[in-house]
Design an enzyme around this catalytic site. Sequence first.
Site, PDB file in Angstrom:
ATOM      1  N   CYS A   2      48.046  42.184  35.061  1.00  0.00           N
ATOM      2  CA  CYS A   2      48.832  42.477  33.872  1.00  0.00           C
ATOM      3  C   CYS A   2      50.054  41.562  33.811  1.00  0.00           C
ATOM      4  CB  CYS A   2      49.277  43.918  33.795  1.00  0.00           C
ATOM      5  SG  CYS A   2      47.954  45.130  33.736  1.00  0.00           S
ATOM      6  N   ARG A  27      47.368  35.759  36.077  1.00  0.00           N
ATOM      7  CA  ARG A  27      47.422  37.064  36.729  1.00  0.00           C
ATOM      8  C   ARG A  27      46.143  37.870  36.492  1.00  0.00           C
ATOM      9  NH1 ARG A  27      52.797  38.495  38.049  1.00  0.00           N
ATOM     10  NH2 ARG A  27      52.369  40.713  37.865  1.00  0.00           N
ATOM     11  N   TRP A  74      45.108  44.270  32.396  1.00  0.00           N
ATOM     12  CA  TRP A  74      43.977  44.306  33.318  1.00  0.00           C
ATOM     13  C   TRP A  74      43.596  45.774  33.450  1.00  0.00           C
ATOM     14  CZ3 TRP A  74      42.692  46.137  38.285  1.00  0.00           C
ATOM     15  CH2 TRP A  74      41.634  45.480  38.922  1.00  0.00           C
ATOM     16  N   ASN A 100      53.193  47.689  33.294  1.00  0.00           N
ATOM     17  CA  ASN A 100      52.369  47.277  34.436  1.00  0.00           C
ATOM     18  C   ASN A 100      52.472  48.354  35.492  1.00  0.00           C
ATOM     19  OD1 ASN A 100      51.916  44.893  33.142  1.00  0.00           O
ATOM     20  ND2 ASN A 100      53.110  43.623  34.533  1.00  0.00           N
ATOM     21  N   GLY A 101      51.348  48.678  36.118  1.00  0.00           N
ATOM     22  CA  GLY A 101      51.360  49.676  37.168  1.00  0.00           C
ATOM     23  C   GLY A 101      50.452  50.842  36.825  1.00  0.00           C
ATOM     24  N   GLU A 481      35.866  33.545  54.183  1.00  0.00           N
ATOM     25  CA  GLU A 481      36.683  32.997  53.102  1.00  0.00           C
ATOM     26  C   GLU A 481      35.861  32.110  52.176  1.00  0.00           C
ATOM     27  OE1 GLU A 481      39.836  31.913  50.600  1.00  0.00           O
ATOM     28  OE2 GLU A 481      39.331  33.675  51.799  1.00  0.00           O
ATOM     29  N   LYS A 485      35.298  32.769  48.159  1.00  0.00           N
ATOM     30  CA  LYS A 485      35.601  31.784  47.124  1.00  0.00           C
ATOM     31  C   LYS A 485      34.427  31.625  46.171  1.00  0.00           C
ATOM     32  CE  LYS A 485      39.157  31.495  47.130  1.00  0.00           C
ATOM     33  NZ  LYS A 485      39.540  32.387  48.119  1.00  0.00           N
ATOM     34  N   GLU A 488      33.930  34.737  43.942  1.00  0.00           N
ATOM     35  CA  GLU A 488      35.035  34.888  42.990  1.00  0.00           C
ATOM     36  C   GLU A 488      34.836  34.036  41.747  1.00  0.00           C
ATOM     37  OE1 GLU A 488      39.233  35.791  45.223  1.00  0.00           O
ATOM     38  OE2 GLU A 488      38.339  33.839  45.588  1.00  0.00           O
ATOM     39  N   HIS A 504      19.944  41.294  63.299  1.00  0.00           N
ATOM     40  CA  HIS A 504      20.097  42.749  63.248  1.00  0.00           C
ATOM     41  C   HIS A 504      20.058  43.257  61.805  1.00  0.00           C
ATOM     42  CE1 HIS A 504      20.809  42.936  67.511  1.00  0.00           C
ATOM     43  NE2 HIS A 504      21.746  42.009  67.416  1.00  0.00           N
ATOM     44  N   LYS A 603      45.347  37.800  39.731  1.00  0.00           N
ATOM     45  CA  LYS A 603      46.011  36.998  40.760  1.00  0.00           C
ATOM     46  C   LYS A 603      46.917  37.858  41.633  1.00  0.00           C
ATOM     47  CE  LYS A 603      47.174  33.163  42.818  1.00  0.00           C
ATOM     48  NZ  LYS A 603      46.176  32.498  43.663  1.00  0.00           N
TER      49      LYS A 603
END
Length: 608
Positions: A2, A27, A74, A100-101, A481, A485, A488, A504, A603
Amino acid sequence: MCGIVGYIGDKHAIELLTCGLEKLEYRGYDSAGVAFIDENKLKIVKSKGRLNNLEEKLEVSPKHSHIGIGHTRWATHGEPSDINSHPHQNKKGNIAVVHNGIIENYLEIKEELIKKGYEFVSETDTEVIPYLIDMYYEGDLKESVIKAIKRLKGSFALGIMSLDEPDKLIAVRKDSPLIIGIGQGENFIASDIPAVIDWTREIYILENGEMAELTKDNVILMDFDGNPIEKEVYKVTWNIDEAQKGGYDHFMLKEIFEQPKVLKDTLFPRIGNDGRIRLDDIDTNSLDIENIEKIYIVACGTAYHAGLVGKKLIEKYAKIPVITDVASEFRYNNPFIDEKTLLIVVSQSGETADTLAALRLAKKKKAKTLAICNVVGSSIAREVDYILYTWAGPEIAVASTKAYTTQVVLLALLALYIADVRKTIDEDEYKKALEVLNSIPDDVEKILRSKSKLEDIASHLYKSRDIFYIGRGLDYYVAMEGSLKLKEVSYIHSEAMAAGELKHGTLALIEKDTPVIALATQDYLYDKVISNIKEVKARGAYTIAIAKEGNNEIEGVADLVIYIPDVINELAVPLAIIPLQLIAYYVAIQRGCDVDKPRNLAKSVTVE
């Protein structure tokens, strides 16, 4: 997550609001809207989707309003839609709010307001706020806001305006970031500095429990009881060009290629001419390194992956047991923390809600706290006992790249620093590690020159349904990582596995032409990874290996090999991740994905 922008002054408010919101697109958001006063009416225009949808609607709106608030949402409560978008207003249409929140007790408040005759139109938690302000309003917007926010539980950054007081903006901050931009004959509110840096470099950073009343010529800061407070002005020193693409097609690509520079900026000032590490203003005596008995490293997402590397390095060099935990789980795991514990939190934004909550819990339990963070003046940076900044500059792309590598090298410096103080590392090993650290920026530069080969490799992968990453030791953390990436930015299902765990269960998913990317940079595990590559090859996998220069025998095993410079095992991570970042980028481009703004992601994750 947001974005909020607010303006009051003599310029065209709508143009400034949309420009500011564009600077906050990184963001993450799924809808956008603005509220402004025109012809003695409070007007709201909002739209699901990208900002250009909103801007198309605004083309028929007047552009001479002197005051307004804007928001990129968001979704948390309620699906992305025009109705659920911000700003929200009361029924009379004279109060508008952006938020926001998360308001944790909104259902309780909503039930109370419904009984009083208020009718709700959205599914959001935010809509209770303008109604609460309306209920308390008796001619003074500030006073009604103070009464309303005392009813709210949860996290909130608020921008508030009223038709009845058209020359005033109210800003409120609790657990979600908010700044005030100070101008000449104009003032601003925003979630982050890039939104206002085109017009001012003088900023007030609101703390928890603080609010502000803005007119075009004045800013009054106060606490939640309305008592005035004083605050130093923060002067922004970085250049706006750092938050722009600079000729690159995407921010992600620009930030990948900035890594040699930001690694130098993070490393070199902290290595003295005497060959010893200097960690800024950290006082060794007050940190009491020699008496630390255990360390927690707590973070989320990419920062957590950096923390896993940090765990290995601290245990290797400093001989202290380290526990890594994802921040969203940490508080609920009943962590064993006391005054002999060091908590290290890692966060690019310094506003990650779960990480901030972990920090506050550790402080309550009397642990020493240290943060590795990229944003100066962020909440984590202000609340922690000790701060080490990754001098990566603004990172705009949602998928983190340069923040990760700077976090890793800073954790390496920290591990070596603690080891030096505790005398757990011999001098030759210490000097060798520093020598390698000094060479890393140039080594990264060398890898980046092979981008055309990596773009070529991406052409073999972009149509894949599943991609697997495998590695052992530190390579497993790199695999995690690299996999993150890819998923995402390309939306391909990818999974990282400790290579020895393939048999396994996961081996059942390997079939003809399934891509497997194998990390083989740890010398003492090299032969083991070779065997794991053969395992997946025997099931028909298409294999890509990342290995150190000189280990040419892997060419007879893997289908493709990417080489990185030959460095010590402990410091191969910031090199091995570079090819994976570029592969993820090029795969996403070839799939036609929005690389800088992946769907559903944000973000700065400022809600739990």
